[in-house]
Design a protein around this motif. Structure first.
Motif, mmCIF file in Angstrom:
data_model
loop_
_atom_site.group_PDB
_atom_site.id
_atom_site.type_symbol
_atom_site.label_atom_id
_atom_site.label_comp_id
_atom_site.label_asym_id
_atom_site.label_seq_id
_atom_site.Cartn_x
_atom_site.Cartn_y
_atom_site.Cartn_z
ATOM 1 N N ALA A 1 0.828 -1.201 0.000
ATOM 2 C CA ALA A 1 0.000 0.000 0.000
ATOM 3 C C ALA A 1 0.865 1.255 0.000
ATOM 4 N N PHE A 2 1.976 1.209 0.714
ATOM 5 C CA PHE A 2 2.879 2.362 0.731
ATOM 6 C C PHE A 2 3.423 2.639 -0.667
ATOM 7 N N VAL A 3 3.831 1.590 -1.369
ATOM 8 C CA VAL A 3 4.344 1.767 -2.728
ATOM 9 C C VAL A 3 3.265 2.350 -3.630
ATOM 10 N N ARG A 4 2.055 1.808 -3.560
ATOM 11 C CA ARG A 4 0.968 2.336 -4.398
ATOM 12 C C ARG A 4 0.712 3.810 -4.104
ATOM 13 N N ARG A 5 0.816 4.195 -2.840
ATOM 14 C CA ARG A 5 0.523 5.581 -2.461
ATOM 15 C C ARG A 5 1.611 6.543 -2.929
ATOM 16 N N TRP A 6 2.876 6.113 -2.944
ATOM 17 C CA TRP A 6 3.968 7.058 -3.129
ATOM 18 C C TRP A 6 4.780 6.871 -4.398
ATOM 19 N N GLN A 7 4.609 5.782 -5.122
ATOM 20 C CA GLN A 7 5.451 5.536 -6.294
ATOM 21 C C GLN A 7 5.316 6.643 -7.341
ATOM 22 N N HIS A 8 4.130 7.213 -7.441
ATOM 23 C CA HIS A 8 3.898 8.310 -8.386
ATOM 24 C C HIS A 8 4.882 9.450 -8.181
ATOM 25 N N LEU B 1 4.882 11.576 4.050
ATOM 26 C CA LEU B 1 5.736 10.452 3.626
ATOM 27 C C LEU B 1 6.472 9.847 4.813
ATOM 28 N N SER B 2 7.155 10.687 5.595
ATOM 29 C CA SER B 2 7.930 10.188 6.732
ATOM 30 C C SER B 2 7.030 9.518 7.758
ATOM 31 N N THR B 3 5.873 10.121 8.000
ATOM 32 C CA THR B 3 4.954 9.566 8.995
ATOM 33 C C THR B 3 4.433 8.207 8.559
ATOM 34 N N GLN B 4 4.022 8.089 7.313
ATOM 35 C CA GLN B 4 3.484 6.809 6.837
ATOM 36 C C GLN B 4 4.560 5.735 6.783
ATOM 37 N N TRP B 5 5.775 6.127 6.426
ATOM 38 C CA TRP B 5 6.858 5.144 6.396
ATOM 39 C C TRP B 5 7.178 4.646 7.806
ATOM 40 N N LEU B 6 7.236 5.543 8.771
ATOM 41 C CA LEU B 6 7.512 5.137 10.143
ATOM 42 C C LEU B 6 6.403 4.242 10.677
ATOM 43 N N GLN B 7 5.156 4.513 10.285
ATOM 44 C CA GLN B 7 4.042 3.671 10.720
ATOM 45 C C GLN B 7 4.176 2.255 10.178
ATOM 46 N N VAL B 8 4.779 2.112 9.000
ATOM 47 C CA VAL B 8 4.993 0.776 8.434
ATOM 48 C C VAL B 8 6.161 0.084 9.121
ATOM 49 N N ASP C 1 11.772 -4.301 0.317
ATOM 50 C CA ASP C 1 12.881 -3.703 -0.420
ATOM 51 C C ASP C 1 12.381 -2.633 -1.396
ATOM 52 N N GLN C 2 11.346 -2.946 -2.163
ATOM 53 C CA GLN C 2 10.790 -1.982 -3.109
ATOM 54 C C GLN C 2 10.203 -0.785 -2.380
ATOM 55 N N ALA C 3 9.527 -1.035 -1.257
ATOM 56 C CA ALA C 3 8.935 0.063 -0.498
ATOM 57 C C ALA C 3 10.018 1.001 0.044
ATOM 58 N N GLU C 4 11.102 0.429 0.512
ATOM 59 C CA GLU C 4 12.183 1.274 1.042
ATOM 60 C C GLU C 4 12.825 2.109 -0.070
ATOM 61 N N VAL D 1 11.640 9.173 -3.008
ATOM 62 C CA VAL D 1 10.694 10.283 -2.874
ATOM 63 C C VAL D 1 11.187 11.284 -1.830
ATOM 64 N N TYR D 2 11.714 10.789 -0.728
ATOM 65 C CA TYR D 2 12.226 11.686 0.314
ATOM 66 C C TYR D 2 13.333 12.575 -0.248
ATOM 67 N N THR D 3 14.236 11.980 -1.004
ATOM 68 C CA THR D 3 15.336 12.747 -1.596
ATOM 69 C C THR D 3 14.819 13.790 -2.580
ATOM 70 N N ARG D 4 13.811 13.427 -3.375
ATOM 71 C CA ARG D 4 13.255 14.365 -4.358
ATOM 72 C C ARG D 4 12.527 15.523 -3.679
ATOM 73 N N LEU D 5 11.840 15.246 -2.580
ATOM 74 C CA LEU D 5 11.064 16.278 -1.918
ATOM 75 C C LEU D 5 11.911 17.218 -1.061
ATOM 76 N N THR D 6 13.056 16.743 -0.603
ATOM 77 C CA THR D 6 13.801 17.469 0.419
ATOM 78 C C THR D 6 14.228 18.884 0.029
ATOM 79 N N PRO D 7 14.786 19.141 -1.157
ATOM 80 C CA PRO D 7 15.205 20.525 -1.453
ATOM 81 C C PRO D 7 14.063 21.532 -1.343
ATOM 82 N N LEU D 8 12.927 21.251 -1.970
ATOM 83 C CA LEU D 8 11.794 22.169 -1.897
ATOM 84 C C LEU D 8 11.197 22.207 -0.492
ATOM 85 N N ALA D 9 11.132 21.052 0.162
ATOM 86 C CA ALA D 9 10.573 21.002 1.508
ATOM 87 C C ALA D 9 11.403 21.835 2.471
#
Length: 263
Positions: free
Chosen positions: A178-185, A203-210, A229-232, A238-246
């Protein structure tokens, strides 16, 4: 809130203005009342400290919350979701509590689950590797009722079958999928500048919950194509892509002050 504090406060010796927290959480869809209530509860649980600067109230970490966040940081960034370095060791914990100790039994089981244990039998729990839970057992006041051992399985033991009987692998696999489906986009999509911070917080919250529900079982004894492995990979990409703007957004929105030493 813990995800936010881990990203923005941990390791910086700063306190953050309550209004800034409310602003960020509002962008993530959390109302002001809920955010203020969470801050108040965390102060009451010794997870945050208050620091007044003029008419503004700031919040900083305590020793307890820093320890919690360091543990989460290690689980996410150092240990990872896939256990490829298991040495064959198991930790066994046996307990026998009076029937009337329902609350103590619930608290112990909850803490054991958080630390990767599963119920091998009713009062005998097991976790992969050398897991030190003596501190939490002492904190719960149960040292006299708990026995802890290190062990290795017999050569004829079907470890894969034991794992399937002890842990709910199907549920854990579904969480990763479910995490992959939610964030792969978002591995390729470009976020708007004003949504990156809220996205990274979710993203961070949902990953920690998993991963907090994952006992990090040895991957060689898990089903083929285990989805962790795929989820990680999705999480890290995604975390790396979001970080500069975040982080640009955080630098603009957050009012931070240095931690004052206690008087």
């Amino acid at each position: 809130m813990l995800s936010f504090l881990g990203d923005q406060v941990l390791g910086r010796d700063v306190c953050v203005y309550s209004g800034s927290v409310i602003d960020v959480f509002g962008r993530a869809g959390v109302g002001e009342h809920a955010t203020r209530s969470t801050l108040t509860r965390m102060v009451g649980r010794d997870l945050l400290r208050r620091q007044r600067e003029g008419r503004r109230m700031y919040f900083g970490l305590t020793e307890r919350s820093e320890a919690v966040l360091r543990d989460g940081e290690q689980r996410i960034w150092e240990e990872g979701a896939v256990n490829r370095r298991w040495d064959g060791t198991w930790t066994l914990l046996g307990f026998s509590l009076p029937e009337s100790w329902q609350r103590q039994r619930h608290d112990l089981r909850a803490q054991l689950t958080w630390n990767g244990f599963g119920p091998l039998f009713g009062g005998l729990w097991i976790a992969p590797g050398e897991t030190d839970v003596s501190g939490l057992v002492a904190e719960l006041g149960l040292s006299a009722h708990v026995k802890i051992f290190r062990a290795h399985a017999d050569a004829g033991m079907d470890i894969g079958a034991m794992i399937e009987e002890t842990w709910e692998l199907d549920e854990l696999a579904k969480r990763y999928q479910a995490f992959v489906r939610r964030w792969q986009h978002w591995e390729t999509a470009e976020p708007a500048a004003d949504e990156a911070l809220a996205l990274r917080l979710r993203l961070s919250t949902q990953w920690l919950q998993v991963v907090r529900r994952d006992p990090r079982l040895p991957v060689k004894h898990l089903p083929d194509n285990w989805p962790a492995d795929q989820a990680e990979k999705t999480f890290r990409t995604v975390y790396t892509r979001l970080t500069p703007l975040a982080q640009q957004s955080a630098d603009h929105l957050l009012d931070l002050v240095p931690v004052r030493p206690p008087v």
